[in-house]
Design a protein around this motif. Structure first.
Motif, PDB file in Angstrom:
ATOM      1  N   PRO A  54      55.032  16.894  32.940  1.00  0.00           N
ATOM      2  CA  PRO A  54      54.897  17.563  34.233  1.00  0.00           C
ATOM      3  C   PRO A  54      53.462  17.912  34.629  1.00  0.00           C
ATOM      4  O   PRO A  54      53.268  18.644  35.587  1.00  0.00           O
ATOM      5  N   GLU A  55      52.471  17.382  33.960  1.00  0.00           N
ATOM      6  CA  GLU A  55      51.069  17.649  34.315  1.00  0.00           C
ATOM      7  C   GLU A  55      50.709  16.845  35.566  1.00  0.00           C
ATOM      8  O   GLU A  55      50.449  15.638  35.496  1.00  0.00           O
ATOM      9  N   ILE A  56      50.697  17.500  36.736  1.00  0.00           N
ATOM     10  CA  ILE A  56      50.491  16.800  38.005  1.00  0.00           C
ATOM     11  C   ILE A  56      49.868  17.745  39.038  1.00  0.00           C
ATOM     12  O   ILE A  56      50.117  18.946  39.005  1.00  0.00           O
ATOM     13  N   THR A  57      49.052  17.184  39.925  1.00  0.00           N
ATOM     14  CA  THR A  57      48.560  17.915  41.087  1.00  0.00           C
ATOM     15  C   THR A  57      48.713  17.019  42.308  1.00  0.00           C
ATOM     16  O   THR A  57      48.579  15.795  42.217  1.00  0.00           O
ATOM     17  N   ILE A  58      49.007  17.640  43.440  1.00  0.00           N
ATOM     18  CA  ILE A  58      49.134  16.927  44.709  1.00  0.00           C
ATOM     19  C   ILE A  58      48.165  17.571  45.690  1.00  0.00           C
ATOM     20  O   ILE A  58      48.165  18.788  45.857  1.00  0.00           O
ATOM     21  N   GLU A  59      47.345  16.730  46.336  1.00  0.00           N
ATOM     22  CA  GLU A  59      46.431  17.201  47.374  1.00  0.00           C
ATOM     23  C   GLU A  59      46.730  16.437  48.655  1.00  0.00           C
ATOM     24  O   GLU A  59      46.870  15.218  48.632  1.00  0.00           O
ATOM     25  N   LEU A  60      46.830  17.159  49.763  1.00  0.00           N
ATOM     26  CA  LEU A  60      47.031  16.539  51.073  1.00  0.00           C
ATOM     27  C   LEU A  60      45.670  16.470  51.761  1.00  0.00           C
ATOM     28  O   LEU A  60      44.974  17.487  51.867  1.00  0.00           O
ATOM     29  N   GLU A  66      40.566  18.019  51.667  1.00  0.00           N
ATOM     30  CA  GLU A  66      41.860  18.672  51.460  1.00  0.00           C
ATOM     31  C   GLU A  66      42.226  19.563  52.641  1.00  0.00           C
ATOM     32  O   GLU A  66      41.396  20.321  53.153  1.00  0.00           O
ATOM     33  N   LEU A  67      43.466  19.458  53.081  1.00  0.00           N
ATOM     34  CA  LEU A  67      43.994  20.294  54.159  1.00  0.00           C
ATOM     35  C   LEU A  67      44.345  21.670  53.599  1.00  0.00           C
ATOM     36  O   LEU A  67      44.982  21.782  52.550  1.00  0.00           O
ATOM     37  N   LEU A  68      43.962  22.702  54.318  1.00  0.00           N
ATOM     38  CA  LEU A  68      44.251  24.070  53.900  1.00  0.00           C
ATOM     39  C   LEU A  68      45.628  24.490  54.397  1.00  0.00           C
ATOM     40  O   LEU A  68      46.127  23.967  55.388  1.00  0.00           O
ATOM     41  N   GLY A  69      46.229  25.443  53.713  1.00  0.00           N
ATOM     42  CA  GLY A  69      47.503  26.002  54.144  1.00  0.00           C
ATOM     43  C   GLY A  69      48.728  25.220  53.731  1.00  0.00           C
ATOM     44  O   GLY A  69      49.822  25.472  54.233  1.00  0.00           O
ATOM     45  N   ALA A  70      48.580  24.288  52.814  1.00  0.00           N
ATOM     46  CA  ALA A  70      49.728  23.490  52.356  1.00  0.00           C
ATOM     47  C   ALA A  70      50.642  24.336  51.481  1.00  0.00           C
ATOM     48  O   ALA A  70      50.200  25.253  50.786  1.00  0.00           O
ATOM     49  N   ASN A  71      51.918  24.035  51.530  1.00  0.00           N
ATOM     50  CA  ASN A  71      52.927  24.700  50.694  1.00  0.00           C
ATOM     51  C   ASN A  71      53.493  23.699  49.705  1.00  0.00           C
ATOM     52  O   ASN A  71      53.660  22.525  50.032  1.00  0.00           O
ATOM     53  N   GLN A  72      53.812  24.183  48.521  1.00  0.00           N
ATOM     54  CA  GLN A  72      54.324  23.315  47.462  1.00  0.00           C
ATOM     55  C   GLN A  72      55.636  23.870  46.925  1.00  0.00           C
ATOM     56  O   GLN A  72      55.790  25.082  46.762  1.00  0.00           O
ATOM     57  N   ALA A 100      46.195  11.277  53.926  1.00  0.00           N
ATOM     58  CA  ALA A 100      46.554  10.696  52.630  1.00  0.00           C
ATOM     59  C   ALA A 100      46.979  11.803  51.671  1.00  0.00           C
ATOM     60  O   ALA A 100      46.700  12.983  51.874  1.00  0.00           O
ATOM     61  N   CYS A 101      47.622  11.370  50.613  1.00  0.00           N
ATOM     62  CA  CYS A 101      48.079  12.252  49.546  1.00  0.00           C
ATOM     63  C   CYS A 101      47.448  11.741  48.251  1.00  0.00           C
ATOM     64  O   CYS A 101      47.612  10.571  47.899  1.00  0.00           O
ATOM     65  N   ARG A 102      46.713  12.609  47.556  1.00  0.00           N
ATOM     66  CA  ARG A 102      46.132  12.234  46.266  1.00  0.00           C
ATOM     67  C   ARG A 102      46.961  12.909  45.176  1.00  0.00           C
ATOM     68  O   ARG A 102      47.053  14.131  45.123  1.00  0.00           O
TER      69      ARG A 102
END
Length: 121
Positions: A54-60, A66-72, A100-102
């Motif tokens: 489960p070692e993962i990061t998602i950036e929008l 990177e976009l601010l205010g994202a919810n996960q 994009a999504c990194r």
């Protein structure tokens, strides 16, 4: 005989645990909640599934920033201890912007571009 069957069961159980822990990269879906329209409010969504560990990061990202205010969502697991995670943010796309999504899993980043096309204004 009973001891043999018990030992065989424990042995098979031990073999199945390492199989579940093999590194499995995520399957990534990048999409918007509504059909795309320039300058219209929408939701940009990135969903990663089927990965382990489960070692993962998602950036929008918009134009690489990177976009601010994202919810996960909370990290959740599926069958065989594979996981899924979703991140989203409100956005209003403008002509010429690239969204994009990194996703970085086990230290390996991959970038997925939002795949819809809009004609120029």
């Amino acid at each position: 005989m009973k001891d043999f069957v018990c030992a065989l069961f424990v042995g098979l159980l031990c073999l199945s645990v390492p199989m579940a822990t093999i590194d499995t990269p995520p399957k990534v879906q990048v999409y918007s909640r509504l059909p795309a329209e320039w300058e219209k409010a929408n939701t940009f969504i990135c969903h990663a599934s089927g990965f382990h560990p489960p070692e993962i990061t998602i950036e929008l990202l918009r134009d690489g920033e990177e976009l601010l205010g994202a919810n996960q969502s909370d990290l959740a697991f599926e069958e065989n201890w594979h996981y899924h995670l979703t991140k989203h943010v409100l956005f209003s796309p403008s002509e010429g912007q690239v969204y994009a999504c990194r996703v970085t899993h086990m230290g390996r980043p991959n970038t997925y571009v939002l795949g819809w096309y809009l004609p120029p204004l």
